[in-house]
Design an enzyme around this catalytic site. Structure first.
Site: not given
Length: 307
Positions: A153, A251, A281
């Site tokens: 991320s 995501d 995600h």
């Protein structure tokens, strides 16, 4: 393919994203409260906390040695957390699995968080630790071959930015970059990527939460137009290390990650891209206990150890 039922069961319990920023300290404390005790973590040959002395200051790092051996490839790992949360402890399990499955020694970086640290403090710390690792080869038993960067991320954002910074400085010792569902475009215009609309609600990370969560970084000097903030906006991606880019089907950030991979490939960089269609995600940090998602560590091992 539908969202994995175990993920679906959990995300159903998550309330809709708030359009106001969370309380950083409260969120960090809540995350810390979910960290399992050391005795319940994946055992490795050695796990040690130390400090890396860098031009950006002293940076806490945690070094994971998977087995007893004479030498290792190295992975420098940057945890996720929207630039304001996450820690050596919250992502300890990711670093342990990376070390175990790749056979590499992992150096996890406890970089400074927003909003307390303004841009580009954390990036400079991360680059400093990469150089420290390269300069500490004897101490770290580095075999002199692989020096990989990995992150999830916002940590993936740091991987992309740090490899670019290193390239621009003529530091050419980074051999691989591994980006798990990276946040590489901090311009949150909903029309920029289809996945921002397709996966806007109901899958954990929601579109309405992107701006509030990233506000701590963006309000402290990080300009979304800056390629060090939004790496996909870098004009010239040539000469960067080979990349593994992992995305998740459910995501909002899926398409920007895959587009970044395509841009790297168009620039002549060797790229491996894999989408986990049934994942959301954060699955590497949150759902790698599910066997089909733990496979991401085997993907990483193959990427690092082939050839």
């Amino acid at each position: 393919m539908t969202l994995h039922p175990e993920i679906a069961r959990i995300v159903e319990q998550i309330p809709p994203a708030s359009t106001t920023p969370p309380n950083p300290q409260a969120m960090r404390e809540a995350e810390a409260g979910q960290v399992p005790p050391p005795e319940d973590r994946l055992p490795l040959h050695d796990v040690a906390d130390t400090t890396a002395s860098t031009p950006a200051g002293d940076v806490p790092v945690r070094i994971y040695t998977p087995v007893e051996a004479d030498s290792f490839g190295l992975i420098v790992y940057f945890h996720g957390g929207a630039f304001f949360s996450g820690s050596l402890d919250t992502h300890d399990h990711v670093a342990r699995s990376l070390a175990k499955e790749t056979g590499h020694k992992v150096i996890s970086v406890g970089y400074s968080l927003a909003p307390e640290a303004a841009f580009p403090t954390a990036l400079n710390e991360c680059l400093g630790v990469v150089k420290w690792a390269a300069d500490s080869g004897d101490r770290l038993d580095w075999d002199g071959r692989n020096l990989a960067l990995a992150g999830d991320s916002s940590g993936g954002n740091f991987v992309a930015a740090v490899t670019a910074m290193a390239h621009d400085e003529g530091f050419d010792r980074i051999t691989h970059q591994v980006l798990y569902y990276p946040s590489v475009d901090l311009d949150f215009d909903r029309s920029r990527w289809p996945s921002l609309q397709e996966n806007a609600e109901g899958y954990g990370l929601e579109y309405n939460g992107l701006a509030p969560f990233n506000s701590f970084y963006l309000d402290n000097g990080a300009d979304p137009a800056d390629p060090l903030v939004s790496p996909i906006k870098r004009e010239d991606l040539s000469g960067l290390p080979k990349a593994l880019i992992v995305t998740a089907g459910y995501d909002p950030l899926r398409d920007e990650g895959e587009a970044y991979g395509q841009r790297l490939e168009d620039a002549g960089v060797e790229v491996t891209t894999k989408r986990y269609d049934a994942a959301n995600h954060g699955f590497v940090a949150n759902f790698s206990w599910i066997p089909e998602f733990y496979e991401v560590f085997h993907d990483t091992a193959r990427f690092l150890n082939e050839g």
